[in-house]
Design a protein around this motif. Sequence first.
Motif, PDB file in Angstrom:
ATOM      1  N   GLN A   1       0.818  -1.217   0.000  1.00 17.38           N
ATOM      2  CA  GLN A   1       0.000   0.000   0.000  1.00 17.38           C
ATOM      3  C   GLN A   1       0.849   1.263   0.000  1.00 17.38           C
ATOM      4  N   VAL A   2       1.985   1.222   0.710  1.00 18.51           N
ATOM      5  CA  VAL A   2       2.806   2.437   0.850  1.00 18.51           C
ATOM      6  C   VAL A   2       4.071   2.381  -0.015  1.00 18.51           C
ATOM      7  N   PHE A   3       4.176   1.331  -0.854  1.00 16.76           N
ATOM      8  CA  PHE A   3       5.283   1.219  -1.804  1.00 16.76           C
ATOM      9  C   PHE A   3       6.642   1.202  -1.105  1.00 16.76           C
ATOM     10  N   ARG A   4       6.711   0.367  -0.078  1.00 15.85           N
ATOM     11  CA  ARG A   4       7.962   0.118   0.637  1.00 15.85           C
ATOM     12  C   ARG A   4       8.144  -1.393   0.762  1.00 15.85           C
ATOM     13  N   THR A   5       9.319  -1.815   1.195  1.00 17.37           N
ATOM     14  CA  THR A   5       9.537  -3.233   1.448  1.00 17.37           C
ATOM     15  C   THR A   5       9.115  -3.556   2.886  1.00 17.37           C
ATOM     16  N   PRO A   6       8.730  -4.806   3.159  1.00 15.39           N
ATOM     17  CA  PRO A   6       8.378  -5.172   4.539  1.00 15.39           C
ATOM     18  C   PRO A   6       9.517  -4.901   5.515  1.00 15.39           C
ATOM     19  N   SER A   7      10.756  -5.122   5.084  1.00 18.10           N
ATOM     20  CA  SER A   7      11.886  -4.879   5.993  1.00 18.10           C
ATOM     21  C   SER A   7      12.021  -3.393   6.321  1.00 18.10           C
ATOM     22  N   ALA A   8      11.729  -2.530   5.332  1.00 24.28           N
ATOM     23  CA  ALA A   8      11.782  -1.085   5.595  1.00 24.28           C
ATOM     24  C   ALA A   8      10.708  -0.683   6.597  1.00 24.28           C
ATOM     25  N   LEU A   9       9.511  -1.265   6.471  1.00 24.50           N
ATOM     26  CA  LEU A   9       8.439  -0.969   7.430  1.00 24.50           C
ATOM     27  C   LEU A   9       8.810  -1.462   8.820  1.00 24.50           C
ATOM     28  N   SER A  10       9.397  -2.653   8.882  1.00 27.11           N
ATOM     29  CA  SER A  10       9.793  -3.197  10.180  1.00 27.11           C
ATOM     30  C   SER A  10      10.808  -2.297  10.870  1.00 27.11           C
ATOM     31  N   MET A  11      11.752  -1.755  10.105  1.00 28.78           N
ATOM     32  CA  MET A  11      12.756  -0.856  10.672  1.00 28.78           C
ATOM     33  C   MET A  11      12.115   0.437  11.164  1.00 28.78           C
ATOM     34  N   GLN A  12      11.172   0.983  10.373  1.00 27.46           N
ATOM     35  CA  GLN A  12      10.508   2.222  10.787  1.00 27.46           C
ATOM     36  C   GLN A  12       9.692   2.017  12.054  1.00 27.46           C
ATOM     37  N   VAL A  13       8.996   0.868  12.155  1.00 28.41           N
ATOM     38  CA  VAL A  13       8.212   0.588  13.361  1.00 28.41           C
ATOM     39  C   VAL A  13       9.127   0.449  14.570  1.00 28.41           C
ATOM     40  N   LYS A  14      10.268  -0.218  14.388  1.00 27.96           N
ATOM     41  CA  LYS A  14      11.212  -0.365  15.494  1.00 27.96           C
ATOM     42  C   LYS A  14      11.674   0.995  15.993  1.00 27.96           C
ATOM     43  N   ARG A  15      11.988   1.911  15.055  1.00 30.05           N
ATOM     44  CA  ARG A  15      12.422   3.252  15.454  1.00 30.05           C
ATOM     45  C   ARG A  15      11.289   4.009  16.142  1.00 30.05           C
ATOM     46  N   LEU A  16      10.059   3.820  15.634  1.00 29.36           N
ATOM     47  CA  LEU A  16       8.915   4.494  16.257  1.00 29.36           C
ATOM     48  C   LEU A  16       8.712   3.982  17.677  1.00 29.36           C
ATOM     49  N   GLU A  17       8.833   2.686  17.863  1.00 30.70           N
ATOM     50  CA  GLU A  17       8.692   2.111  19.208  1.00 30.70           C
ATOM     51  C   GLU A  17       9.785   2.616  20.137  1.00 30.70           C
ATOM     52  N   GLU A  18      11.003   2.756  19.612  1.00 30.45           N
ATOM     53  CA  GLU A  18      12.097   3.290  20.429  1.00 30.45           C
ATOM     54  C   GLU A  18      11.853   4.748  20.789  1.00 30.45           C
ATOM     55  N   THR A  19      11.318   5.514  19.844  1.00 29.29           N
ATOM     56  CA  THR A  19      11.030   6.930  20.096  1.00 29.29           C
ATOM     57  C   THR A  19       9.991   7.095  21.195  1.00 29.29           C
ATOM     58  N   LEU A  20       8.933   6.265  21.150  1.00 23.12           N
ATOM     59  CA  LEU A  20       7.836   6.381  22.110  1.00 23.12           C
ATOM     60  C   LEU A  20       8.066   5.560  23.369  1.00 23.12           C
ATOM     61  N   GLY A  21       9.051   4.666  23.330  1.00 30.42           N
ATOM     62  CA  GLY A  21       9.317   3.835  24.497  1.00 30.42           C
ATOM     63  C   GLY A  21       8.224   2.827  24.787  1.00 30.42           C
ATOM     64  N   GLN A  22       7.513   2.405  23.727  1.00 31.20           N
ATOM     65  CA  GLN A  22       6.390   1.471  23.893  1.00 31.20           C
ATOM     66  C   GLN A  22       6.395   0.455  22.761  1.00 31.20           C
ATOM     67  N   ALA A  23       6.018  -0.782  23.067  1.00 33.04           N
ATOM     68  CA  ALA A  23       5.770  -1.774  22.018  1.00 33.04           C
ATOM     69  C   ALA A  23       4.405  -1.483  21.407  1.00 33.04           C
ATOM     70  N   LEU A  24       4.342  -1.435  20.084  1.00 28.12           N
ATOM     71  CA  LEU A  24       3.109  -1.051  19.398  1.00 28.12           C
ATOM     72  C   LEU A  24       2.390  -2.235  18.764  1.00 28.12           C
ATOM     73  N   PHE A  25       3.124  -3.291  18.432  1.00 35.84           N
ATOM     74  CA  PHE A  25       2.527  -4.456  17.784  1.00 35.84           C
ATOM     75  C   PHE A  25       2.897  -5.734  18.516  1.00 35.84           C
ATOM     76  N   VAL A  26       1.981  -6.701  18.460  1.00 29.22           N
ATOM     77  CA  VAL A  26       2.271  -8.079  18.865  1.00 29.22           C
ATOM     78  C   VAL A  26       2.415  -8.871  17.582  1.00 29.22           C
TER      79      VAL A  26
END
Length: 299
Positions: A39-64
């Motif tokens: 949908q966003v024209f990225r690779t799954p690995s790129a999305l996984s990296m962005q989510v990891k950084r977002l979780e680190e920024t917020l200090g919270q796990a966002l997905f199970v």
Amino acid sequence: MTSTLPPLERGTLPLLDADVLRMFVAIAESGSFTQAAKQVFRTPSALSMQVKRLEETLGQALFVREARRVTLTPEGEVLLSYGRRLLRLNEEAVTHFLAPSLDGTVCFGTSDDVGSRILPHVLARFARSHPGVQVNVVVGRSVEMLERLDREELDLILTTTGNEGPAKERGEIVHAEPLVWAGLEGGVAARRSPLPLALASHGCPWRGMALSVLDRMGLAYRIAYTSESCSGQEAALQADLAVAPLPQGMIRPPLRRLDNETGLPPLDNSQVAMLCRPGAGAATDTLAEHVKAAFRELR
């Protein structure tokens, strides 16, 4: 109340990037990194990296992360609500300055069960981004909306439909949810025989689905109450006069979903189809996109 943030951190909170939020919302709504990546024209690995950084920024796990899909944590649910709102405001701001100015009139038809759930938000959002467009709203039965669309009296309509029917064949399904039996919390209507029903008039897909499944099961019933509007059906349920087939998302206290303990057979999904008049114009197309966005937020 004294802030717990160190002095240096106050006023230096990180900003949430709109592209990262768009990725996060896509993952949350699709339940899959692979689907969201398309949908966003990225690779799954790129999305996984962005989510990891977002979780680190917020200090919270966002997905199970599960074997076949991902689900939101409670903190992820909170961020999803914020993310949708921030993306919506971003879109409205950009649209205000960059989108071509729209004007004219859109005649929008909807059944009351659909319109009451999303219409206030859709109209408010559309008016902010496109103040030059006048929207005339007509509320009526789904079959009437189809007829008026064919007569070119309406530009855009929302109708309820089942697994078959002209609305589904001709339109775009923009929302689906379970159709379930509803009754009064603590009521006795579901235990009466024959089963008393509160239904809409002929032509309503919910009525057809309910009567069809009861006939197949050989369950005795009687139509105790008929109303053109969902509010009329809900009144009969609140008086414990009957039970009714309703979309799961419409059931609110003092009503409740009647599950298997009542012996009532399961029902199919209720679906909402959107149909546009060919050649209706840019204002109609833009309003249609707002409608689809509103239904996505119901998921």
